[in-house]
Design an enzyme around this catalytic site. Sequence first.
Site, PDB file in Angstrom:
ATOM      1  N   LYS A   1     -17.642   9.965 -12.348  1.00  0.00           N
ATOM      2  CA  LYS A   1     -18.561   9.246 -13.230  1.00  0.00           C
ATOM      3  C   LYS A   1     -19.345  10.136 -14.197  1.00  0.00           C
ATOM      4  O   LYS A   1     -19.739   9.703 -15.282  1.00  0.00           O
ATOM      5  CB  LYS A   1     -19.540   8.434 -12.387  1.00  0.00           C
ATOM      6  CG  LYS A   1     -18.972   7.171 -11.781  1.00  0.00           C
ATOM      7  CD  LYS A   1     -18.951   6.043 -12.799  1.00  0.00           C
ATOM      8  CE  LYS A   1     -18.689   4.706 -12.136  1.00  0.00           C
ATOM      9  NZ  LYS A   1     -18.786   3.582 -13.094  1.00  0.00           N
TER      10      LYS A   1
ATOM     11  N   ASP B   1     -24.496   2.119  -8.463  1.00  0.00           N
ATOM     12  CA  ASP B   1     -24.161   1.990  -7.044  1.00  0.00           C
ATOM     13  C   ASP B   1     -24.119   3.364  -6.386  1.00  0.00           C
ATOM     14  O   ASP B   1     -23.898   3.469  -5.181  1.00  0.00           O
ATOM     15  CB  ASP B   1     -22.812   1.302  -6.877  1.00  0.00           C
ATOM     16  CG  ASP B   1     -22.847  -0.150  -7.339  1.00  0.00           C
ATOM     17  OD1 ASP B   1     -22.149  -0.462  -8.317  1.00  0.00           O
ATOM     18  OD2 ASP B   1     -23.579  -0.950  -6.724  1.00  0.00           O
TER      19      ASP B   1
END
Length: 413
Positions: free
Chosen positions: A76, A123
């Site tokens: 990410k 998350d």
Amino acid sequence: MEESYKIVLNNTMENEKADLSFINQDVTSKAQKFHASFPQYKVTPLVQLENLSKMFGVKNIFVKDESYRFGLNAFKVLGGSYAIGKYIANKLDMDIDDLPFDKLTSQEVKDKLGDLTFVTATDGNHGRGVAWAANKLNQKSVVIMPSGSALERRDNIRALGAKCDIMNGLNYDECVRLANKYAEEKGWIMVQDTAWEGYEEIPTWIIQGYSTLAKEAEDQLEELGEKVTHIFVQAGVGSFATGVTGYFSSILQGENKPFITVVEPEKANCNFITAEANDGKIHNVTGEMNTIMAGLACGEPVTVGWPVLNSYADAFLSVPDNSAARGMRILGNPLKDDQRIISGESGAATMGALSEILQREDLKDIKEKLKLDENSVVLLFSTEGDTDFAHYRSVVWDGYYTNKENYNYKIMR
């Protein structure tokens, strides 16, 4: 909810295809050049699973292992760091090509920028990437996490100097709206891979940042002399899937384009239901979205990415939680001299789906629709390692989320 596999095939006409100029080879090369300027940058491994390929009856299976990315155990950071870099470049009225890491961290740039605060909802992995990038560039970050998030993921974000809290009672999409509220009220910069009307520039940069790993994989496959025929890519909001789908569809066209399948958890399958509806509208999943695949527990497709997925993804799969758990166990327990890959719940989603589709007699119809056979060269992305260590062990060691209710299914020989 009944656990099952569901498939939707794309029927978009050629003259209706979305524009790929924002995710083409030139744009991706610019993103990779930026990432390569960081001292921590290394191309992540592309693992060939020869023995597993033979067992499954395909020509080759390759897995891009993102657990090695920047020491953060997940991919990410590619999106968040590039978006922050692009934001700073725009603020300084400069091209990002002229702002490599050493210049971004210079006192000259710091004096011009002052103190910036970047805010995001996550998350786990995206927030950690944003916090890491802000930390490395001498700026601040605030990270909001949905109810049920792993404490280990929260603590890893805090260790990077970010202010990070879990918001009990709020799901991922509600946390996104809260982060945006803070940004508007406090003058912070929102760095989110979810887009909506009026907030599309930064999500586009994040998609471009993700494409770095797609270009790495394509370069690695070319070096091996392999021509990929199938790509399975997991989706939450769909930004990562857009980066992969858009890049490969822009450089490999016509008969050379791989068959691309987007994989989502059945409890958070917003791209799947949007494709299934096929009415030109975005469809959201609401509620708790309590799936093992925490990084994919997103209910709203990214608006800037959906046209690309709608145009160039060949199929959408909705899969049960035990599929991801099976993928974790397969990757962590390789055959013979195949290389071990430690893959978390979201990272192993595609391997789990591929394994069952290739092995189960009752999924033979899906296998045929995906055009999988003995000539298939399959590319998967393990997007995270054991970012929730305790949960990884509970699945791989203790057998959580088994498909024991399906033990009576027949294996294809």
